[in-house]
Design a protein around this motif. Structure first.
Motif, PDB file in Angstrom:
ATOM      1  N   GLU A 241      24.763 105.719  80.081  1.00 57.74           N
ATOM      2  CA  GLU A 241      24.732 106.911  79.223  1.00 57.74           C
ATOM      3  C   GLU A 241      23.649 107.869  79.685  1.00 57.74           C
ATOM      4  O   GLU A 241      23.775 109.084  79.553  1.00 57.74           O
ATOM      5  CB  GLU A 241      24.494 106.483  77.781  1.00 57.74           C
ATOM      6  N   ARG A 242      22.576 107.329  80.244  1.00 53.25           N
ATOM      7  CA  ARG A 242      21.524 108.149  80.844  1.00 53.25           C
ATOM      8  C   ARG A 242      20.960 107.391  82.039  1.00 53.25           C
ATOM      9  O   ARG A 242      20.912 106.166  82.039  1.00 53.25           O
ATOM     10  CB  ARG A 242      20.410 108.448  79.839  1.00 53.25           C
ATOM     11  N   PHE A 243      20.560 108.137  83.060  1.00 54.33           N
ATOM     12  CA  PHE A 243      20.021 107.520  84.263  1.00 54.33           C
ATOM     13  C   PHE A 243      18.549 107.169  84.076  1.00 54.33           C
ATOM     14  O   PHE A 243      17.868 107.715  83.205  1.00 54.33           O
ATOM     15  CB  PHE A 243      20.185 108.453  85.468  1.00 54.33           C
ATOM     16  N   GLY A 244      18.065 106.262  84.942  1.00 56.47           N
ATOM     17  CA  GLY A 244      16.681 105.837  84.893  1.00 56.47           C
ATOM     18  C   GLY A 244      15.742 106.893  85.447  1.00 56.47           C
ATOM     19  O   GLY A 244      16.152 107.963  85.888  1.00 56.47           O
ATOM     20  N   THR A 245      14.479 106.564  85.476  1.00 55.67           N
ATOM     21  CA  THR A 245      13.467 107.536  85.888  1.00 55.67           C
ATOM     22  C   THR A 245      13.271 107.573  87.401  1.00 55.67           C
ATOM     23  O   THR A 245      12.619 108.484  87.910  1.00 55.67           O
ATOM     24  CB  THR A 245      12.118 107.198  85.222  1.00 55.67           C
ATOM     25  N   ARG A 246      13.825 106.600  88.128  1.00 51.89           N
ATOM     26  CA  ARG A 246      13.610 106.550  89.579  1.00 51.89           C
ATOM     27  C   ARG A 246      14.883 106.859  90.364  1.00 51.89           C
ATOM     28  O   ARG A 246      14.857 107.635  91.312  1.00 51.89           O
ATOM     29  CB  ARG A 246      13.069 105.183  89.999  1.00 51.89           C
ATOM     30  N   THR A 247      15.970 106.230  90.003  1.00 52.44           N
ATOM     31  CA  THR A 247      17.220 106.431  90.734  1.00 52.44           C
ATOM     32  C   THR A 247      18.362 106.675  89.760  1.00 52.44           C
ATOM     33  O   THR A 247      18.266 106.386  88.567  1.00 52.44           O
ATOM     34  CB  THR A 247      17.580 105.208  91.606  1.00 52.44           C
ATOM     35  N   ARG A 248      19.441 107.216  90.303  1.00 53.06           N
ATOM     36  CA  ARG A 248      20.680 107.373  89.546  1.00 53.06           C
ATOM     37  C   ARG A 248      21.681 106.395  90.167  1.00 53.06           C
ATOM     38  O   ARG A 248      22.082 106.572  91.306  1.00 53.06           O
ATOM     39  CB  ARG A 248      21.192 108.806  89.670  1.00 53.06           C
ATOM     40  N   GLN A 249      22.054 105.384  89.428  1.00 54.69           N
ATOM     41  CA  GLN A 249      22.896 104.338  90.007  1.00 54.69           C
ATOM     42  C   GLN A 249      24.162 104.132  89.187  1.00 54.69           C
ATOM     43  O   GLN A 249      24.148 104.110  87.958  1.00 54.69           O
ATOM     44  CB  GLN A 249      22.142 103.010  90.098  1.00 54.69           C
ATOM     45  N   ILE A 250      25.290 103.987  89.926  1.00 55.73           N
ATOM     46  CA  ILE A 250      26.564 103.660  89.310  1.00 55.73           C
ATOM     47  C   ILE A 250      27.165 102.482  90.069  1.00 55.73           C
ATOM     48  O   ILE A 250      26.710 102.131  91.166  1.00 55.73           O
ATOM     49  CB  ILE A 250      27.546 104.846  89.333  1.00 55.73           C
ATOM     50  N   TYR A 251      28.192 101.868  89.474  1.00 53.49           N
ATOM     51  CA  TYR A 251      28.860 100.718  90.071  1.00 53.49           C
ATOM     52  C   TYR A 251      30.351 101.007  90.140  1.00 53.49           C
ATOM     53  O   TYR A 251      30.947 101.490  89.165  1.00 53.49           O
ATOM     54  CB  TYR A 251      28.586  99.452  89.260  1.00 53.49           C
ATOM     55  N   VAL A 252      30.929 100.714  91.305  1.00 53.94           N
ATOM     56  CA  VAL A 252      32.317 101.089  91.571  1.00 53.94           C
ATOM     57  C   VAL A 252      33.075  99.923  92.176  1.00 53.94           C
ATOM     58  O   VAL A 252      32.536  99.160  92.991  1.00 53.94           O
ATOM     59  CB  VAL A 252      32.371 102.290  92.550  1.00 53.94           C
ATOM     60  N   SER A 253      34.337  99.777  91.776  1.00 52.59           N
ATOM     61  CA  SER A 253      35.261  98.885  92.460  1.00 52.59           C
ATOM     62  C   SER A 253      36.546  99.663  92.675  1.00 52.59           C
ATOM     63  O   SER A 253      37.191 100.085  91.716  1.00 52.59           O
ATOM     64  CB  SER A 253      35.536  97.627  91.625  1.00 52.59           C
TER      65      SER A 253
END
Length: 335
Positions: free
Chosen positions: A149-161
């Motif tokens: 819902e919101r990204f972290g303070t260091r990286t923007r990470q998503i997971y894909v298949s």
């Protein structure tokens, strides 16, 4: 499933994972929780554990597993969730218990971290998702996306298949990371296509604009490379081979804009899988010898499936018959 991820699952079950590896395993579980292919994986993992004879403990595991599903999947996915039955024998439903073991501490963490959203594109469909940072992800057929819902303070990470086309908002202070089946694509701001289905050892990245760094664990160690616009990189996690091709990025047409299929030195077996996903049909290849033939072909003008198969059969090596949405392909008889 590739060996490196299987080993990571084993370490996770033995509580030997690092924090980072445990996070990767947990996201893989969320992406594959309702996938039928995961059943065999959990059966194998459970076979490596001591047999559990405590009926009360099994019951608690089932209850926690259902709560995990309720907490982690949206209403659309809930309508299709597995209904775990009472009174099962341990070995027959080993995957349920193994999955429960894997999910327990993730379930407790869900309430402490940002809410995660899951989007799935069915066969023959595509989906468009706007992420919290205004990046846009298009999902190809039979693909899943997991994002916070919101990204972290260091990286923007998503997971894909599966397969995605990504248009990433530039933010040098917060690198964007796409994790998929143990592999990662790291970017600052760019447009690229990623194909990484869980039932295939091949991962392929096509860079249209910007720059990305690709890291893929294989049986021969991690393969890493940096792409420039026009690069197409394909890595086989099962063999450790890396192939690199060039295209003209100005001529690249994305499937997000119109039906576009690129088969760059790809075997017919993989092409058949792609055609089934894109057109939501069943294609049965009766002669295995046909599956290994490689093709170099591009279809970007809205060709129908019949037109594509006819073009691929330019040498007349195949006999193609159709009944509704069912296609049968055989090797052509020699006169």
């Amino acid at each position: 499933m590739n060996k490196s991820l299987m080993d990571a699952l084993r370490r996770y079950m033995r509580n030997e994972s690092s924090t980072r590896e445990a996070d990767e395993v947990e996201k893989w579980m969320l992406l594959n929780l309702t996938s039928s292919k995961a059943d065999a994986i959990f059966e194998q993992l459970f076979a490596e554990l001591p047999v559990e004879e405590d009926d009360l403990r099994k019951e608690r595991t089932r209850e926690r597993l259902n709560r995990f599903i309720d907490a982690s999947l949206d209403s659309q996915r809930l309508a299709r969730r597995r209904m775990w039955q009472r009174g099962f024998r341990v070995l027959r439903y080993a995957a349920v218990v193994a999955l429960g073991v894997l999910c327990l501490h993730l379930y407790h963490r869900l309430g402490e971290t940002s809410t995660w959203h899951e989007v799935y594109a069915s066969y023959g469909e595509t989906e468009r998702v706007v992420l919290p940072d205004s990046s846009i992800i298009w999902l190809h057929a039979d693909s899943r996306l997991l994002y916070p819902e919101r990204f972290g303070t260091r990286t923007r990470q998503i997971y894909v298949s599966g397969e995605i086309y990504a248009d990433i908002a530039r933010d040098p202070r917060h690198p964007f990371v796409v994790a998929s089946n143990g592999s990662t694509v790291r970017v600052l701001g760019t447009e690229f296509n990623l194909r990484s289905y869980g039932d295939n050892d091949q991962i392929e990245v096509t860079l249209v604009e910007g720059s990305v760094a690709l890291h893929v664990p294989t049986v021969k160690g991690t393969k890493s490379c940096r792409l420039t616009p026009g690069d197409v990189v394909r890595v086989d996690r099962g063999t450790g081979t890396l192939e690199q091709y060039r295209i003209d990025p100005s001529d690249y047409v994305s499937w997000k804009d119109q039906r576009a299929l690129y088969f760059i030195n790809r075997p017919f077996g993989e092409i058949v899988e792609e055609l089934q996903r894109s057109f939501d049909v069943t294609i049965s290849v009766q002669d295995r010898s046909l599956l290994e033939t490689n093709y170099l072909a591009t279809f970007v003008n809205g060709e129908t499936l019949d037109e594509i198969l006819t073009a691929l059969n330019g040498d007349g090596s195949m006999e193609i018959t159709r009944e509704g949405d069912q296609y049968v392909i055989r090797a052509a008889a020699h006169e």
